[in-house]
Scaffold this motif. Structure first.
Motif, PDB file in Angstrom:
ATOM      1  N   ASN A 193      52.249  27.280  39.133  1.00  0.00           N
ATOM      2  CA  ASN A 193      51.172  26.432  38.615  1.00  0.00           C
ATOM      3  C   ASN A 193      51.499  26.006  37.184  1.00  0.00           C
ATOM      4  OD1 ASN A 193      49.613  26.747  40.981  1.00  0.00           O
ATOM      5  ND2 ASN A 193      48.913  28.749  40.244  1.00  0.00           N
ATOM      6  N   VAL A 194      52.394  25.053  37.071  1.00  0.00           N
ATOM      7  CA  VAL A 194      52.860  24.595  35.763  1.00  0.00           C
ATOM      8  C   VAL A 194      52.119  23.310  35.403  1.00  0.00           C
ATOM      9  CG1 VAL A 194      54.877  23.929  34.404  1.00  0.00           C
ATOM     10  CG2 VAL A 194      55.118  25.566  36.287  1.00  0.00           C
ATOM     11  N   PRO A 195      51.549  23.219  34.189  1.00  0.00           N
ATOM     12  CA  PRO A 195      50.861  21.984  33.801  1.00  0.00           C
ATOM     13  C   PRO A 195      51.819  20.804  33.764  1.00  0.00           C
ATOM     14  CG  PRO A 195      51.148  23.431  31.907  1.00  0.00           C
ATOM     15  CD  PRO A 195      51.533  24.229  33.115  1.00  0.00           C
ATOM     16  N   HIS A 196      51.280  19.625  34.042  1.00  0.00           N
ATOM     17  CA  HIS A 196      52.119  18.420  34.019  1.00  0.00           C
ATOM     18  C   HIS A 196      52.716  18.232  32.628  1.00  0.00           C
ATOM     19  CE1 HIS A 196      53.586  14.401  34.691  1.00  0.00           C
ATOM     20  NE2 HIS A 196      52.888  13.961  33.650  1.00  0.00           N
ATOM     21  N   ASP A 197      54.024  18.126  32.573  1.00  0.00           N
ATOM     22  CA  ASP A 197      54.703  17.981  31.289  1.00  0.00           C
ATOM     23  C   ASP A 197      56.052  17.313  31.520  1.00  0.00           C
ATOM     24  OD1 ASP A 197      55.698  18.167  28.739  1.00  0.00           O
ATOM     25  OD2 ASP A 197      56.250  20.274  28.912  1.00  0.00           O
ATOM     26  N   VAL A 257      46.449  25.013  26.933  1.00  0.00           N
ATOM     27  CA  VAL A 257      47.259  24.015  27.638  1.00  0.00           C
ATOM     28  C   VAL A 257      47.571  24.499  29.051  1.00  0.00           C
ATOM     29  CG1 VAL A 257      49.459  22.779  27.651  1.00  0.00           C
ATOM     30  CG2 VAL A 257      48.239  23.125  25.494  1.00  0.00           C
ATOM     31  N   LEU A 258      47.971  25.759  29.180  1.00  0.00           N
ATOM     32  CA  LEU A 258      48.303  26.295  30.500  1.00  0.00           C
ATOM     33  C   LEU A 258      47.083  26.313  31.419  1.00  0.00           C
ATOM     34  CD1 LEU A 258      50.660  29.294  29.611  1.00  0.00           C
ATOM     35  CD2 LEU A 258      51.278  26.948  30.221  1.00  0.00           C
ATOM     36  N   GLU A 259      45.902  26.521  30.833  1.00  0.00           N
ATOM     37  CA  GLU A 259      44.668  26.552  31.625  1.00  0.00           C
ATOM     38  C   GLU A 259      44.105  25.160  31.893  1.00  0.00           C
ATOM     39  OE1 GLU A 259      43.026  30.855  29.874  1.00  0.00           O
ATOM     40  OE2 GLU A 259      42.393  28.957  28.987  1.00  0.00           O
ATOM     41  N   GLY A 308      37.541  43.038  20.049  1.00  0.00           N
ATOM     42  CA  GLY A 308      37.135  41.842  20.779  1.00  0.00           C
ATOM     43  C   GLY A 308      38.233  41.155  21.554  1.00  0.00           C
ATOM     44  N   GLY A 309      39.403  41.788  21.709  1.00  0.00           N
ATOM     45  CA  GLY A 309      40.523  41.082  22.305  1.00  0.00           C
ATOM     46  C   GLY A 309      40.859  41.455  23.730  1.00  0.00           C
ATOM     47  N   ARG A 310      40.035  42.287  24.374  1.00  0.00           N
ATOM     48  CA  ARG A 310      40.359  42.722  25.734  1.00  0.00           C
ATOM     49  C   ARG A 310      40.384  41.538  26.704  1.00  0.00           C
ATOM     50  NH1 ARG A 310      40.425  47.725  27.333  1.00  0.00           N
ATOM     51  NH2 ARG A 310      39.183  48.361  25.524  1.00  0.00           N
ATOM     52  N   ALA A 311      39.361  40.683  26.626  1.00  0.00           N
ATOM     53  CA  ALA A 311      39.302  39.525  27.522  1.00  0.00           C
ATOM     54  C   ALA A 311      40.433  38.548  27.227  1.00  0.00           C
ATOM     55  CB  ALA A 311      37.947  38.827  27.390  1.00  0.00           C
ATOM     56  N   PHE A 312      40.824  38.459  25.960  1.00  0.00           N
ATOM     57  CA  PHE A 312      41.924  37.565  25.592  1.00  0.00           C
ATOM     58  C   PHE A 312      43.219  38.018  26.249  1.00  0.00           C
ATOM     59  CE2 PHE A 312      45.422  36.402  22.693  1.00  0.00           C
ATOM     60  CZ  PHE A 312      45.282  35.024  22.707  1.00  0.00           C
ATOM     61  N   GLY A 313      43.466  39.322  26.237  1.00  0.00           N
ATOM     62  CA  GLY A 313      44.658  39.849  26.883  1.00  0.00           C
ATOM     63  C   GLY A 313      44.667  39.565  28.377  1.00  0.00           C
ATOM     64  N   ALA A 314      43.497  39.665  29.011  1.00  0.00           N
ATOM     65  CA  ALA A 314      43.398  39.372  30.444  1.00  0.00           C
ATOM     66  C   ALA A 314      43.688  37.894  30.711  1.00  0.00           C
ATOM     67  CB  ALA A 314      42.013  39.750  30.955  1.00  0.00           C
ATOM     68  N   ARG A 315      43.181  37.011  29.849  1.00  0.00           N
ATOM     69  CA  ARG A 315      43.459  35.575  29.990  1.00  0.00           C
ATOM     70  C   ARG A 315      44.954  35.307  29.895  1.00  0.00           C
ATOM     71  NH1 ARG A 315      40.886  32.212  25.554  1.00  0.00           N
ATOM     72  NH2 ARG A 315      42.064  30.555  26.587  1.00  0.00           N
ATOM     73  N   TYR A 316      45.588  35.969  28.951  1.00  0.00           N
ATOM     74  CA  TYR A 316      47.022  35.766  28.746  1.00  0.00           C
ATOM     75  C   TYR A 316      47.801  36.148  30.000  1.00  0.00           C
ATOM     76  CZ  TYR A 316      51.663  36.098  26.659  1.00  0.00           C
ATOM     77  OH  TYR A 316      52.996  35.940  26.387  1.00  0.00           O
ATOM     78  N   GLU A 317      47.475  37.289  30.564  1.00  0.00           N
ATOM     79  CA  GLU A 317      48.192  37.750  31.754  1.00  0.00           C
ATOM     80  C   GLU A 317      47.952  36.814  32.936  1.00  0.00           C
ATOM     81  OE1 GLU A 317      47.278  41.811  32.508  1.00  0.00           O
ATOM     82  OE2 GLU A 317      48.079  42.520  30.587  1.00  0.00           O
ATOM     83  N   ARG A 318      46.721  36.301  33.074  1.00  0.00           N
ATOM     84  CA  ARG A 318      46.432  35.366  34.170  1.00  0.00           C
ATOM     85  C   ARG A 318      47.225  34.070  34.009  1.00  0.00           C
ATOM     86  NH1 ARG A 318      41.010  36.956  33.386  1.00  0.00           N
ATOM     87  NH2 ARG A 318      40.609  35.022  32.224  1.00  0.00           N
TER      88      ARG A 318
END
Length: 315
Positions: free
Chosen positions: A121-125, A308-310, A102-112
Motif C-alpha cells: 500500500n504505497v502512496p502515489h508518488d 503522507v503514508l496515511e 502520550g506517545g503510545r498511540a503514535f508508536g502504533a500508528r508508525y507500525e501500522r
C-alpha cells in the motif's frame, strides 16, 4: 556625621522570617513549573479549536527560566559512552518518555503505516520516494536531525538526534557533545548507527544535516560513507504543499499538516549561543530546551511522513 540605626532581631524572629522565605520560594517554584506545563490548545489550520485526532502527537515545549541553574545530570539522564575518539553523553528515551506518556498511540500508528508499505500500500508518488521503505525492516530506518554552532561545517556540531526502532520500541537517541572536545566521539558513534541502517529520513537533511556530518567527520578524521537511501521530507513537503502554504519549514508543516503548534520552544537561531553558554558556565537550563527541541523536530519529521503514508495530505 552619619547616624546608623541598628535593629535587634531575636533568634525566634529570624527563624520565622527564614520560614516565610522558604515558603514563598517553594510557592514561586510551583507556580513557575505549572505555568511551564500548560498544554497547548489544538487548533485547525484556520485557527479553529478542535478535538485531537486519535494517535495524534500532543507536545509541550516550555522555555526554561534563564535564572535557574541546573547541572546536566538534572536535565538529562544519559550514559557516558567511551569510544577510541573519546567520550560523549548518550541520551536514550522512548517516544512515550519524550512525550511524557502520550506517545503510545503514535508508536502504533508508525507500525501500522510501515506495515502497510510492506503489504504494497504505497502512496502515489511519481518520484518513487518511498520505494526504499517497502523492503526495509522497521529497525533499518532512522530519522536524523542535528544541532550545530553555526550554519556551515566550519563550526562544530554538538547534538545528533536519531529516532528509530531500537530494542523493539520507537526511541529517540541523542548523542551529545558536552563540550567541543567530544564532537569526534559523538560523530564516530553516529557513523556506527548509520552503517547499521538502510534508510535515512530527514528534513532538509540532503542539503544540510548529512553534508554537515560528512564535513565534520572529514575535519575530525572520522571515516564516513553514505550508502543508504535518503528520504528528505522537505522535498516531499514542497511537492505536495509548496503552492498551498506560506512556506514549507518544518514548524509550518507542523502547524498545517500535523495541526499543532509548539508553545515556548527555543528558536533555532538561539541554539548556538545557548550551547556556548552551557559549555562556558556549566548551566544546563537551556540544554533542556535544546534537547526537547531536537526531539520534537524528529517526531514532527516522522509524523509528516506518517501523514503522507496515511493519505492525510489535505489542509
Amino acid at each position: 556625621m552619619c547616624e546608623y540605626i541598628v535593629f535587634m532581631i531575636s533568634d525566634e524572629m529570624r527563624r520565622r522570617i527564614a520560614a516565610l522565605n522558604r515558603r514563598d520560594l517553594k510557592h514561586a517554584d510551583e507556580v513557575s513549573e505549572a505555568e511551564g506545563q500548560v498544554e497547548p490548545e489544538v487548533r485547525s489550520a484556520r485557527g479553529e479549536r478542535r478535538a485531537p485526532d486519535p494517535g495524534e502527537l500532543r507536545v509541550m515545549a516550555a522555555a526554561s527560566d534563564a535564572r535557574l541553574h541546573l547541572s546536566l545530570d538534572e536535565v538529562a539522564q544519559g550514559e557516558e559512552i567511551h569510544t577510541p575518539a573519546g567520550t560523549f553523553l548518550l541520551i536514550d528515551q522512548t517516544v512515550q518518555e519524550v512525550l511524557r506518556g502520550g506517545g503510545r498511540a503514535f508508536g502504533a500508528r508508525y507500525e501500522r503505516a510501515i506495515g502497510a508499505l510492506h503489504e504494497g500500500n504505497v502512496p502515489h508518488d511519481p518520484y518513487d520516494t518511498f520505494h526504499s521503505l517497502i523492503d526495509a525492516r522497521a529497525e533499518d530506518v532512522i530519522y536524523v536531525d542535528i544541532e550545530t554552532t553555526g550554519l556551515t561545517a566550519g563550526t562544530p556540531l554538538f547534538l545528533i538526534g536519531v529516532l528509530g526502532h531500537f530494542d523493539g520500541d520507537l526511541r529517540v537517541v541523542q548523542l551529545l557533545a558536552r563540550d567541543y572536545t567530544e564532537e569526534a566521539a559523538s560523530l564516530s558513534h553516529f557513523v556506527t548507527m548509520l552503517d547499521a541502517s538502510q534508510v535515512i529520513v530527514s528534513f532538509n537533511g540532503k542539503s544540510y544535516d548529512l553534508p554537515y556530518i560528512r564535513d565534520r567527520c572529514l575535519f575530525m578524521g572520522v571515516p564516513f560513507r553514505l550508502r543508504q537511501a535518503h528520504i528528505d521530507m522537505l522535498h516531499v513537503g514542497r511537492r505536495i504543499w509548496g503552492r498551498q502554504l506560506p512556506n514549507c519549514k518544518l514548524q509550518t508543516l507542523e502547524q498545517y499538516i500535523c495541526r499543532r503548534t509548539r508553545q515556548g520552544d527555543i528558536p533555532g537561531a538561539e541554539i548556538p549561543n545557548a550551547y556556548h553558554r552551557f559549555v562556558k558556565s556549566g548551566n544546563a537550563v537551556q540544554m533542556r530546551d535544546i534537547l526537547h527541541h531536537n526531539a520534537l523536530d524528529l517526531l514532527t519529521t516522522t509524523e509528516v511522513l506518517l501523514r503522507v503514508l496515511e493519505g492525510k495530505v489535505y489542509l
